[in-house]
Design a protein around this motif. Structure first.
Motif, mmCIF file in Angstrom:
data_model
loop_
_atom_site.group_PDB
_atom_site.id
_atom_site.type_symbol
_atom_site.label_atom_id
_atom_site.label_comp_id
_atom_site.label_asym_id
_atom_site.label_seq_id
_atom_site.Cartn_x
_atom_site.Cartn_y
_atom_site.Cartn_z
ATOM 1 N N ARG A 175 0.872 -1.181 0.000
ATOM 2 C CA ARG A 175 0.000 0.000 0.000
ATOM 3 C C ARG A 175 0.905 1.227 0.000
ATOM 4 O O ARG A 175 1.936 1.254 0.682
ATOM 5 C CB ARG A 175 -0.896 0.020 1.237
ATOM 6 C CG ARG A 175 -1.818 1.242 1.237
ATOM 7 C CD ARG A 175 -2.758 1.256 2.413
ATOM 8 N NE ARG A 175 -3.510 2.514 2.416
ATOM 9 C CZ ARG A 175 -4.082 3.024 3.487
ATOM 10 N NH1 ARG A 175 -4.037 2.384 4.640
ATOM 11 N NH2 ARG A 175 -4.724 4.173 3.411
ATOM 12 N N HIS A 220 -7.507 3.053 -6.703
ATOM 13 C CA HIS A 220 -8.659 2.663 -5.866
ATOM 14 C C HIS A 220 -9.371 1.427 -6.413
ATOM 15 O O HIS A 220 -10.604 1.357 -6.426
ATOM 16 C CB HIS A 220 -9.641 3.823 -5.693
ATOM 17 C CG HIS A 220 -9.100 4.901 -4.820
ATOM 18 N ND1 HIS A 220 -8.819 4.710 -3.495
ATOM 19 C CD2 HIS A 220 -8.766 6.184 -5.103
ATOM 20 C CE1 HIS A 220 -8.331 5.829 -2.985
ATOM 21 N NE2 HIS A 220 -8.282 6.730 -3.936
ATOM 22 N N ALA A 221 -8.593 0.454 -6.849
ATOM 23 C CA ALA A 221 -9.137 -0.752 -7.469
ATOM 24 C C ALA A 221 -9.776 -1.692 -6.454
ATOM 25 O O ALA A 221 -9.304 -1.832 -5.323
ATOM 26 C CB ALA A 221 -8.022 -1.495 -8.201
ATOM 27 N N ALA A 222 -10.821 -2.360 -6.899
ATOM 28 C CA ALA A 222 -11.440 -3.442 -6.136
ATOM 29 C C ALA A 222 -10.548 -4.676 -6.240
ATOM 30 O O ALA A 222 -9.729 -4.792 -7.164
ATOM 31 C CB ALA A 222 -12.830 -3.743 -6.699
ATOM 32 N N PRO A 223 -10.681 -5.621 -5.315
ATOM 33 C CA PRO A 223 -9.847 -6.832 -5.341
ATOM 34 C C PRO A 223 -9.893 -7.585 -6.674
ATOM 35 O O PRO A 223 -8.859 -8.081 -7.145
ATOM 36 C CB PRO A 223 -10.412 -7.683 -4.205
ATOM 37 C CG PRO A 223 -11.015 -6.701 -3.270
ATOM 38 C CD PRO A 223 -11.554 -5.601 -4.131
ATOM 39 N N GLU A 224 -11.062 -7.662 -7.293
ATOM 40 C CA GLU A 224 -11.179 -8.386 -8.564
ATOM 41 C C GLU A 224 -10.373 -7.700 -9.672
ATOM 42 O O GLU A 224 -9.797 -8.372 -10.531
ATOM 43 C CB GLU A 224 -12.657 -8.498 -8.983
ATOM 44 C CG GLU A 224 -13.499 -9.355 -8.061
ATOM 45 C CD GLU A 224 -13.884 -8.664 -6.745
ATOM 46 O OE1 GLU A 224 -14.290 -9.391 -5.814
ATOM 47 O OE2 GLU A 224 -13.779 -7.420 -6.641
ATOM 48 N N MET A 256 -7.655 -5.881 -9.114
ATOM 49 C CA MET A 256 -6.248 -6.132 -8.774
ATOM 50 C C MET A 256 -5.833 -7.530 -9.229
ATOM 51 O O MET A 256 -4.744 -7.706 -9.796
ATOM 52 C CB MET A 256 -6.020 -5.932 -7.280
ATOM 53 C CG MET A 256 -6.263 -4.491 -6.845
ATOM 54 S SD MET A 256 -5.876 -4.205 -5.127
ATOM 55 C CE MET A 256 -4.111 -4.003 -5.265
ATOM 56 N N ASN A 306 -5.971 1.518 -0.265
ATOM 57 C CA ASN A 306 -7.087 0.982 0.516
ATOM 58 C C ASN A 306 -8.369 1.647 0.037
ATOM 59 O O ASN A 306 -8.308 2.750 -0.494
ATOM 60 C CB ASN A 306 -6.886 1.271 2.013
ATOM 61 C CG ASN A 306 -6.484 0.024 2.768
ATOM 62 O OD1 ASN A 306 -6.407 -1.060 2.210
ATOM 63 N ND2 ASN A 306 -6.229 0.191 4.040
ATOM 64 N N GLY A 352 -9.285 -1.356 -1.243
ATOM 65 C CA GLY A 352 -9.155 -2.510 -2.122
ATOM 66 C C GLY A 352 -7.964 -3.385 -1.832
ATOM 67 O O GLY A 352 -8.061 -4.616 -1.867
ATOM 68 N N GLU A 366 -8.511 -5.688 1.227
ATOM 69 C CA GLU A 366 -9.421 -6.786 0.914
ATOM 70 C C GLU A 366 -8.758 -7.785 -0.039
ATOM 71 O O GLU A 366 -8.911 -9.000 0.121
ATOM 72 C CB GLU A 366 -10.722 -6.259 0.308
ATOM 73 C CG GLU A 366 -11.748 -7.351 0.115
ATOM 74 C CD GLU A 366 -13.059 -6.862 -0.461
ATOM 75 O OE1 GLU A 366 -13.815 -7.726 -0.938
ATOM 76 O OE2 GLU A 366 -13.324 -5.643 -0.453
ATOM 77 N N PHE A 367 -8.009 -7.288 -1.012
ATOM 78 C CA PHE A 367 -7.301 -8.172 -1.931
ATOM 79 C C PHE A 367 -6.316 -9.057 -1.173
ATOM 80 O O PHE A 367 -6.275 -10.280 -1.375
ATOM 81 C CB PHE A 367 -6.586 -7.347 -2.996
ATOM 82 C CG PHE A 367 -5.823 -8.156 -4.007
ATOM 83 C CD1 PHE A 367 -6.445 -9.158 -4.735
ATOM 84 C CD2 PHE A 367 -4.485 -7.897 -4.246
ATOM 85 C CE1 PHE A 367 -5.744 -9.900 -5.688
ATOM 86 C CE2 PHE A 367 -3.778 -8.624 -5.189
ATOM 87 C CZ PHE A 367 -4.401 -9.631 -5.909
#
Length: 161
Positions: free
Chosen positions: A8, A79-83, A85, A103, A105, A108-109
């Motif tokens: 991060r 600011h990507a979501a886990p999917e 990434m 964060n 994302g 959570e990833f």
């Protein structure tokens, strides 16, 4: 085997009134990024490819890590979501890939990627500068899936400074 270094960005400066994407690191963030870079070099954890958000604070974090690896800057990692990434990671070519993001994302990833979380008390929060080193028993990043990584190391700047 493939290895992922998931970082991060370091602490950014909110005082300048800039657009979120353009915020640079603050003094603490610059020191933290340099400390994480030293730790990675001491552990001989050197990526051969970097996937990085286009935000100023991720680019500056990468520069201060001082790891000398080719970087691919991706708007979709901002600011990507886990999917998202995971999708980006699945296109990687290196054996050791460093991914730099944001964060919530990235937290959570990291949590969804590892089969078992590391025992570090700050893992769930994934504070600025947090760094996970994980190993995946795969031949190609295209095979990467959630829940299949083994956490090898996890550190936050406060552990180093």
């Amino acid at each position: 085997m493939k290895r992922l270094i998931l970082v991060r960005h370091a602490k950014s400066d909110w005082s300048l009134g800039m657009a979120d994407h353009d915020r640079p690191l603050n003094v603490r963030g610059r020191a933290s990024a340099a400390a994480i870079g030293r730790w990675l070099r001491e552990k001989n954890l050197r990526p051969d490819q970097v996937l990085c958000s286009t935000a100023t604070r991720t680019r500056e974090t990468l520069d201060l890590l001082d790891l000398d690896a080719p970087a691919r800057f991706e708007d979709r990692l901002y600011h990507a979501a886990p999917e998202v990434m995971l999708s980006s990671l699945q296109t990687a070519r290196g054996d050791v890939v460093l991914m730099l993001g944001h964060n919530p994302g990235i937290a959570e990833f990291a949590a969804r990627l590892v089969a078992r979380p590391p025992g570090h008390p700050r893992f769930a929060a994934y504070p600025t500068g947090a760094t996970l080193v994980a190993q995946l028993d795969i031949d190609s990043w295209a095979e990467a899936r959630m829940g299949q990584a083994e956490a090898l190391e996890f550190i936050v700047p406060r552990d180093l400074i």
